[in-house]
Design a protein around this motif. Structure first.
Motif, PDB file in Angstrom:
ATOM      1  N   MET A  24      36.020  21.802  16.294  1.00  0.00           N
ATOM      2  CA  MET A  24      37.100  21.605  17.258  1.00  0.00           C
ATOM      3  C   MET A  24      38.410  22.122  16.675  1.00  0.00           C
ATOM      4  N   VAL A  25      39.302  22.543  17.581  1.00  0.00           N
ATOM      5  CA  VAL A  25      40.563  23.153  17.179  1.00  0.00           C
ATOM      6  C   VAL A  25      41.707  22.268  17.641  1.00  0.00           C
ATOM      7  N   VAL A  26      42.556  21.852  16.698  1.00  0.00           N
ATOM      8  CA  VAL A  26      43.749  21.078  17.033  1.00  0.00           C
ATOM      9  C   VAL A  26      44.854  22.056  17.398  1.00  0.00           C
ATOM     10  N   MET A  27      45.378  21.934  18.606  1.00  0.00           N
ATOM     11  CA  MET A  27      46.367  22.892  19.114  1.00  0.00           C
ATOM     12  C   MET A  27      47.785  22.461  18.752  1.00  0.00           C
ATOM     13  N   GLY A  28      48.030  22.338  17.471  1.00  0.00           N
ATOM     14  CA  GLY A  28      49.377  22.051  17.000  1.00  0.00           C
ATOM     15  C   GLY A  28      49.674  20.564  16.944  1.00  0.00           C
ATOM     16  N   PRO A  29      50.690  20.160  16.181  1.00  0.00           N
ATOM     17  CA  PRO A  29      51.070  18.749  16.091  1.00  0.00           C
ATOM     18  C   PRO A  29      51.759  18.274  17.364  1.00  0.00           C
ATOM     19  N   ALA A  30      51.822  16.968  17.502  1.00  0.00           N
ATOM     20  CA  ALA A  30      52.492  16.373  18.662  1.00  0.00           C
ATOM     21  C   ALA A  30      53.999  16.582  18.562  1.00  0.00           C
ATOM     22  N   ALA A  31      54.632  16.844  19.685  1.00  0.00           N
ATOM     23  CA  ALA A  31      56.084  17.027  19.730  1.00  0.00           C
ATOM     24  C   ALA A  31      56.778  15.674  19.693  1.00  0.00           C
ATOM     25  N   ARG A  32      57.903  15.618  19.024  1.00  0.00           N
ATOM     26  CA  ARG A  32      58.656  14.365  18.959  1.00  0.00           C
ATOM     27  C   ARG A  32      59.333  14.115  20.305  1.00  0.00           C
ATOM     28  N   PRO A  33      59.088  12.967  20.942  1.00  0.00           N
ATOM     29  CA  PRO A  33      59.676  12.708  22.268  1.00  0.00           C
ATOM     30  C   PRO A  33      61.193  12.585  22.197  1.00  0.00           C
ATOM     31  N   THR A  63      56.574   8.175  24.328  1.00  0.00           N
ATOM     32  CA  THR A  63      55.214   8.691  24.437  1.00  0.00           C
ATOM     33  C   THR A  63      55.198  10.180  24.139  1.00  0.00           C
ATOM     34  N   THR A  64      54.221  10.614  23.367  1.00  0.00           N
ATOM     35  CA  THR A  64      53.988  12.034  23.118  1.00  0.00           C
ATOM     36  C   THR A  64      52.483  12.261  23.043  1.00  0.00           C
ATOM     37  N   SER A  65      52.066  13.522  23.030  1.00  0.00           N
ATOM     38  CA  SER A  65      50.638  13.833  23.067  1.00  0.00           C
ATOM     39  C   SER A  65      50.352  15.077  22.244  1.00  0.00           C
ATOM     40  N   ALA A  66      49.096  15.187  21.811  1.00  0.00           N
ATOM     41  CA  ALA A  66      48.581  16.355  21.103  1.00  0.00           C
ATOM     42  C   ALA A  66      47.260  16.746  21.751  1.00  0.00           C
ATOM     43  N   SER A  67      46.936  18.047  21.706  1.00  0.00           N
ATOM     44  CA  SER A  67      45.756  18.569  22.403  1.00  0.00           C
ATOM     45  C   SER A  67      44.716  19.075  21.417  1.00  0.00           C
ATOM     46  N   VAL A  68      43.450  18.930  21.810  1.00  0.00           N
ATOM     47  CA  VAL A  68      42.310  19.390  21.021  1.00  0.00           C
ATOM     48  C   VAL A  68      41.476  20.307  21.897  1.00  0.00           C
ATOM     49  N   LEU A  69      41.178  21.505  21.392  1.00  0.00           N
ATOM     50  CA  LEU A  69      40.351  22.471  22.111  1.00  0.00           C
ATOM     51  C   LEU A  69      38.908  22.341  21.666  1.00  0.00           C
ATOM     52  N   LEU A  70      37.990  22.274  22.634  1.00  0.00           N
ATOM     53  CA  LEU A  70      36.558  22.181  22.362  1.00  0.00           C
ATOM     54  C   LEU A  70      35.914  23.526  22.682  1.00  0.00           C
ATOM     55  N   PRO A  71      35.610  24.342  21.672  1.00  0.00           N
ATOM     56  CA  PRO A  71      35.023  25.665  21.940  1.00  0.00           C
ATOM     57  C   PRO A  71      33.620  25.527  22.511  1.00  0.00           C
ATOM     58  N   GLY A  72      33.174  26.613  23.147  1.00  0.00           N
ATOM     59  CA  GLY A  72      31.830  26.641  23.689  1.00  0.00           C
ATOM     60  C   GLY A  72      31.804  26.218  25.145  1.00  0.00           C
ATOM     61  N   ALA A  73      30.577  26.096  25.661  1.00  0.00           N
ATOM     62  CA  ALA A  73      30.362  25.707  27.058  1.00  0.00           C
ATOM     63  C   ALA A  73      30.156  24.200  27.134  1.00  0.00           C
ATOM     64  N   TRP A  74      30.980  23.538  27.892  1.00  0.00           N
ATOM     65  CA  TRP A  74      30.925  22.078  28.042  1.00  0.00           C
ATOM     66  C   TRP A  74      30.865  21.745  29.529  1.00  0.00           C
ATOM     67  N   GLN A  75      30.032  20.804  29.848  1.00  0.00           N
ATOM     68  CA  GLN A  75      30.001  20.290  31.202  1.00  0.00           C
ATOM     69  C   GLN A  75      31.075  19.216  31.378  1.00  0.00           C
ATOM     70  N   GLU A  76      31.407  18.959  32.611  1.00  0.00           N
ATOM     71  CA  GLU A  76      32.476  17.982  32.881  1.00  0.00           C
ATOM     72  C   GLU A  76      32.095  16.593  32.368  1.00  0.00           C
ATOM     73  N   ARG A  77      30.852  16.229  32.526  1.00  0.00           N
ATOM     74  CA  ARG A  77      30.405  14.921  32.047  1.00  0.00           C
ATOM     75  C   ARG A  77      30.530  14.820  30.531  1.00  0.00           C
ATOM     76  N   GLU A  78      30.220  15.922  29.826  1.00  0.00           N
ATOM     77  CA  GLU A  78      30.349  15.911  28.369  1.00  0.00           C
ATOM     78  C   GLU A  78      31.816  15.805  27.933  1.00  0.00           C
ATOM     79  N   LEU A  79      32.704  16.458  28.670  1.00  0.00           N
ATOM     80  CA  LEU A  79      34.129  16.360  28.341  1.00  0.00           C
ATOM     81  C   LEU A  79      34.642  14.929  28.533  1.00  0.00           C
ATOM     82  N   LEU A  80      34.193  14.288  29.603  1.00  0.00           N
ATOM     83  CA  LEU A  80      34.591  12.893  29.808  1.00  0.00           C
ATOM     84  C   LEU A  80      34.068  11.991  28.698  1.00  0.00           C
TER      85      LEU A  80
END
Length: 467
Positions: free
Chosen positions: A210-219, A45-62
């Motif tokens: 949206m901003v992709v915060m780098g590629p996923a790391a190889r597990p 298992t590995t993961s990659a992160s995406v940054l959502l700029p601006g003001a977001w409410q918790e419900r919108e993030l979900l």
């Protein structure tokens, strides 16, 4: 001592006396865990992160996290990967998304190899960003898609018009002046609406970017549960099941252990407890078959719930306990010449205790305080499953039951008392036999018959002890 302390002491006794059996169970559990690991291939298992700029409410993030693992995004990722035989339905159980602090969505992918896990996570992130941008563009509408430049030009024209009207309007004394001021108010309202649209357009553009915060790391390691975890978990599970099984068996058995409990089950009086000298090797049950050898190997030939045998250094003190029991029997015999001693079959400690008790009673013919000699003890062995006690003779005062503590259930003791009643015997007392360890300094002394108990027999023709 609290109940919790007693429970911990009981668990410690189980581990100490059933250590071999629990070790074997742990090994079996480890083998079961290893077999389970063969059925389930390793996962990475590995993961990659995406940054959502601006003001977001918790419900919108979900909501965005749900979109990231939606069927549309998963199907597009499966089509882009093009793995043979792997479609969107198969990938749906291998991906997940969660929100973290800072408006970040972490998308995870699981596969059978590190390379595939990395490719899956990266592709899921790309498809999610593309799909989210498309949704943001459709929601903005045609006015927002015209771009903020046109709205700025509208704002400039409106400001110019306001300025012209303000210059040409008078002080409001004429009708023309009032109309000019009204027009000015409308234009200002239009200007505010235009500014609001510009801000909304900018906010929509920021959210769509949206901003992709780098590629996923190889597990580098397997995802849990790993093979080592399955093996350790299986060993621990079987070990705990062994301990719980012993506790459940002890609770379900309900074997009386104290003098009061045994006497209550038989409906008689407790006459005392006597010790039977045993060697450490003699504590283990005999037998030369494969089953007996296996029981000795696993430590099942020694009961775990029995108290540890005490040691004695003085043979005279051991005989004193037998003589005290014989003295109590003098008072219970009511002048009769004989007492029937009932010993459950298979109880070796009780058989030896009954033989020595009969020898002590026959060898010490001193009269009781009432002037009568003590009774002669006739020892018989009685089966517990279907107990049959010899009929009462004319000169017998009743039956004395000799047995080991905790060796029989309450139902078996009740059946033994009923068998004595059917044969016409009153159970006059109960004697418990307990094992004691003899030290090297203490060896049985006295008459040879003290440690050579008579053979047990069942029936009227059998006579144990001294006649």
């Amino acid at each position: 001592m609290s109940e919790e302390t007693l429970r911990l002491v009981t668990i410690g006794r189980i581990i100490r006396r059933r250590g071999r059996l629990l070790t074997v169970l742990a090994l079996v559990g480890a083998l079961a865990g290893y077999g389970a690991s063969l059925l389930f291939p390793p996962r990475y298992t590995t993961s990659a992160s995406v940054l959502l700029p601006g003001a977001w409410q918790e419900r919108e993030l979900l909501t965005q996290a749900e979109i990231a693992t939606s069927s549309v995004v998963v199907d597009r990722a499966a089509a882009a990967l093009g793995w043979p035989g792997v479609g969107g339905g198969a990938l749906r159980d291998r991906v997940s998304a969660e929100t973290t602090d800072g408006n970040i969505i972490r998308i995870s992918g699981t596969s059978d190899t590190p390379e595939r896990a990395q490719q899956l996570s990266d592709q899921m992130v790309r498809q999610f960003v593309a799909f989210a941008a498309r949704i943001a563009g459709e929601d903005a509408g045609p006015e927002a898609s015209a771009g903020p430049e046109e709205l700025r030009r509208l704002v400039v024209r409106t400001n110019r018009r306001i300025t012209e009207l303000a210059d040409s309007a008078g002080d409001g004394a004429s009708v023309e002046s009032v109309q000019a001021r009204t027009e000015l108010a409308k234009l200002r309202t239009a200007l505010q609406d235009a500014v609001r649209k510009v801000e909304q357009a900018d906010s929509t553009a920021d959210r769509a970017h949206m901003v992709v915060m780098g590629p996923a790391a190889r597990p580098t390691g397997e995802a849990p549960p790993t093979r080592a975890q399955l093996v350790a978990g299986g060993a621990l599970l079987f070990f705990l099941l062994g301990v719980v099984g012993h506790l459940a068996a002890a609770r379900a058995g309900g074997r009386p252990r104290t003098e009061r409990e045994v006497a209550a089950a038989l409906g008689a009086t407790a006459m005392g407890t006597v010790g039977v000298p045993v060697e450490r090797a003699a504590r283990r049950s005999g037998g030369s078959g494969a089953g007996s050898r296996l029981r000795r190997l696993l430590g099942l030939d020694v009961r775990w719930d029995a108290p540890a045998p005490r040691t004695f250094d003085d043979e005279a003190g051991l005989r004193t306990r037998y003589r005290r029991v014989c003295a109590r029997l003098h008072g219970r015999a009511h002048g009769a010449r004989r007492l029937l001693v009932v010993v459950p079959e298979g109880d070796e400690l009780a058989r030896r205790a009954a033989g020595r008790l009969a020898a002590e009673a026959g060898g010490d013919r001193s009269p009781s305080p009432s002037g009568a000699d003590g009774p002669v003890l006739r020892v018989v062995g009685v089966g517990v499953s279907q107990p049959v006690v010899p009929d009462r003779e004319a000169d017998e005062a009743g039956a004395l039951v000799v047995l080991s503590a905790g060796d029989r259930t309450a139902a078996e003791l009740t059946g033994l008392a009923e068998a004595c009643a059917d044969a016409g015997h009153e159970v006059v007392g109960v004697v418990l036999a307990e094992p004691v360890l003899a030290t090297r300094q203490a060896r049985p002394a006295g008459r040879p018959g003290a440690e050579a108990p008579p053979a047990l027999a069942v029936g009227e023709t059998a006579r144990g002890g001294v006649g």
